[in-house]
Design an enzyme around this catalytic site. Structure first.
Site, PDB file in Angstrom:
ATOM      1  N   GLN A  31      -9.987  -7.838  -3.071  1.00 31.51           N
ATOM      2  CA  GLN A  31      -9.263  -8.771  -3.924  1.00 31.51           C
ATOM      3  C   GLN A  31      -9.671 -10.203  -3.583  1.00 31.51           C
ATOM      4  O   GLN A  31     -10.362 -10.449  -2.592  1.00 31.51           O
ATOM      5  CB  GLN A  31      -7.762  -8.612  -3.702  1.00 31.51           C
ATOM      6  CG  GLN A  31      -7.350  -8.782  -2.254  1.00 31.51           C
ATOM      7  CD  GLN A  31      -6.143  -7.972  -1.870  1.00 31.51           C
ATOM      8  OE1 GLN A  31      -5.374  -7.519  -2.706  1.00 31.51           O
ATOM      9  NE2 GLN A  31      -5.938  -7.774  -0.569  1.00 31.51           N
ATOM     10  N   ASP A  86       1.452 -10.028   5.653  1.00 32.51           N
ATOM     11  CA  ASP A  86       1.974 -11.353   6.030  1.00 32.51           C
ATOM     12  C   ASP A  86       2.996 -11.270   7.157  1.00 32.51           C
ATOM     13  O   ASP A  86       3.356 -12.276   7.747  1.00 32.51           O
ATOM     14  CB  ASP A  86       2.563 -12.086   4.828  1.00 32.51           C
ATOM     15  CG  ASP A  86       3.706 -11.331   4.153  1.00 32.51           C
ATOM     16  OD1 ASP A  86       4.485 -10.655   4.848  1.00 32.51           O
ATOM     17  OD2 ASP A  86       3.823 -11.417   2.912  1.00 32.51           O
ATOM     18  N   GLU A 106      -1.799  -2.184   6.554  1.00 32.68           N
ATOM     19  CA  GLU A 106      -2.330  -3.206   5.647  1.00 32.68           C
ATOM     20  C   GLU A 106      -3.798  -2.922   5.345  1.00 32.68           C
ATOM     21  O   GLU A 106      -4.600  -2.722   6.252  1.00 32.68           O
ATOM     22  CB  GLU A 106      -2.173  -4.591   6.270  1.00 32.68           C
ATOM     23  CG  GLU A 106      -2.944  -5.703   5.586  1.00 32.68           C
ATOM     24  CD  GLU A 106      -2.546  -5.928   4.133  1.00 32.68           C
ATOM     25  OE1 GLU A 106      -3.447  -5.937   3.268  1.00 32.68           O
ATOM     26  OE2 GLU A 106      -1.331  -6.094   3.866  1.00 32.68           O
ATOM     27  N   ASP A 138      -6.529   2.096   4.707  1.00 27.88           N
ATOM     28  CA  ASP A 138      -5.836   2.697   3.569  1.00 27.88           C
ATOM     29  C   ASP A 138      -4.511   3.307   4.020  1.00 27.88           C
ATOM     30  O   ASP A 138      -4.489   4.200   4.877  1.00 27.88           O
ATOM     31  CB  ASP A 138      -6.753   3.765   2.959  1.00 27.88           C
ATOM     32  CG  ASP A 138      -6.150   4.432   1.748  1.00 27.88           C
ATOM     33  OD1 ASP A 138      -5.108   3.956   1.256  1.00 27.88           O
ATOM     34  OD2 ASP A 138      -6.717   5.439   1.296  1.00 27.88           O
ATOM     35  N   ASP A 156       5.560  -2.974   0.624  1.00 29.61           N
ATOM     36  CA  ASP A 156       5.352  -4.413   0.478  1.00 29.61           C
ATOM     37  C   ASP A 156       3.931  -4.614  -0.054  1.00 29.61           C
ATOM     38  O   ASP A 156       3.041  -5.107   0.644  1.00 29.61           O
ATOM     39  CB  ASP A 156       5.551  -5.110   1.824  1.00 29.61           C
ATOM     40  CG  ASP A 156       5.763  -6.607   1.691  1.00 29.61           C
ATOM     41  OD1 ASP A 156       5.775  -7.100   0.540  1.00 29.61           O
ATOM     42  OD2 ASP A 156       5.895  -7.283   2.715  1.00 29.61           O
ATOM     43  N   PRO A 163      -5.382  -2.566  -6.213  1.00 29.52           N
ATOM     44  CA  PRO A 163      -5.886  -1.577  -5.250  1.00 29.52           C
ATOM     45  C   PRO A 163      -4.824  -0.642  -4.689  1.00 29.52           C
ATOM     46  O   PRO A 163      -5.154   0.394  -4.111  1.00 29.52           O
ATOM     47  CB  PRO A 163      -6.485  -2.464  -4.145  1.00 29.52           C
ATOM     48  CG  PRO A 163      -6.901  -3.703  -4.838  1.00 29.52           C
ATOM     49  CD  PRO A 163      -5.834  -3.936  -5.882  1.00 29.52           C
TER      50      PRO A 163
END
Length: 287
Positions: A31, A86, A106, A138, A156, A163
């Protein structure tokens, strides 16, 4: 140089933040990440042009995505955050002292890097806590391979047309339930009833096909420019059936203080989606 930062939540809708300044950008294998400074909400980041997290209002959705489920559960010990690079969801979950383990799965390491550089307050040192393990890769692969079991799962993530698409499927929900304890709860973003009614309906239908209990909740999120819907799902615990006195007693026992949005006395109200939301989504909310 400053310019308006504009978002298009739907083809016929536009909102934004005048006077924004771009601080960083990265094109990753997954991304495009951009970090912006805004007069209204401070530092924020976007993924493929979509607003994700801002320093100014992240407490609203991170608290709603964690504490209603965590307090509805009598004794959560382990939590899994899908996405959440984050660190905001992990930071909130760490407020519950009984939680001994949090896995943050993540996909994109650059999300972790850039939010750590520019929005450190969102993470608040969560990834330095020994109870937290950050797994880069993944999330579906992690769920398929782990032998752990979890009491709380937080989606989240980016929306289904991203994706993360494979994580919003019946197949993934079935795989996820294999790593969830019997009384576990899942929370996830649904979207705006104004701009994403079709998406919300599909997500609710998918959740209701997988879980016995699905409870939408709502909060206005300035970064997202709208009333925003989330949901809590599970097979045995009903977060709407836990009274405020029980929630308050658990919060006091766990010494959870200083929250800026969620409170036990507001729990029932958050789970009562507004009349406008019901008008937009009709029978899909089943309130």
């Amino acid at each position: 140089m400053t310019a308006p930062l504009l978002f298009h939540p739907a083809p016929d809708a536009l909102y934004g933040f005048p006077g924004a300044r771009r601080l960083a950008a990265a094109d990753t294998p997954y991304q495009r990440i951009e970090v912006w400074d805004t007069p209204q909400l401070g530092c924020l980041f976007t993924l493929d042009g979509r607003p994700m997290t801002s320093a100014g209002d992240e407490f609203i959705y991170h608290e709603c995505m964690t504490h209603p489920a965590a307090l509805a559960h009598p004794a959560p010990r382990a939590a899994l955050v899908l996405g959440g690079g984050d660190g905001g969801a992990a930071r909130q979950l760490l407020r519950h002292p009984g939680i001994a383990r949090i896995v943050v799965a993540e996909l994109d390491p650059d999300v972790v890097r850039l939010t750590g550089d520019y929005l450190p307050g969102v993470r608040g040192g969560a990834f330095d806590d020994p109870r937290v393990e950050l797994v880069i890769g993944d999330a579906a692969a992690f769920v398929a391979s782990t032998r752990e079991r979890f009491d709380l799962v937080v989606f989240d993530l980016t929306p289904p047309d991203s994706p993360a698409a494979g994580l919003y499927t019946a197949g993934f929900y079935a795989a996820l339930k294999r790593v969830m304890n019997a009384d576990a709860l899942v929370t996830l973003h649904l979207g705006s009833p104004y701009h994403h009614a079709g998406r919300v309906k599909l997500l609710l239908a998918g959740l209701r096909g997988a879980f016995a209990i699905v409870r939408p909740l709502a909060a206005y999120v300035p970064l997202y420019g709208s009333l925003w819907l989330m949901a809590i799902a599970g097979d045995t615990l009903d977060p709407a059936a836990v009274d405020s006195a029980t929630l308050a007693a658990r919060a006091a026992r766990r010494k959870i203080e200083g929250l800026r949005y969620y409170a036990p006395e507001l729990h029932a109200m958050l789970l009562k989606v507004s009349l406008i939301g019901r008008d937009k989504l009709g029978e899909f909310l089943q309130l």
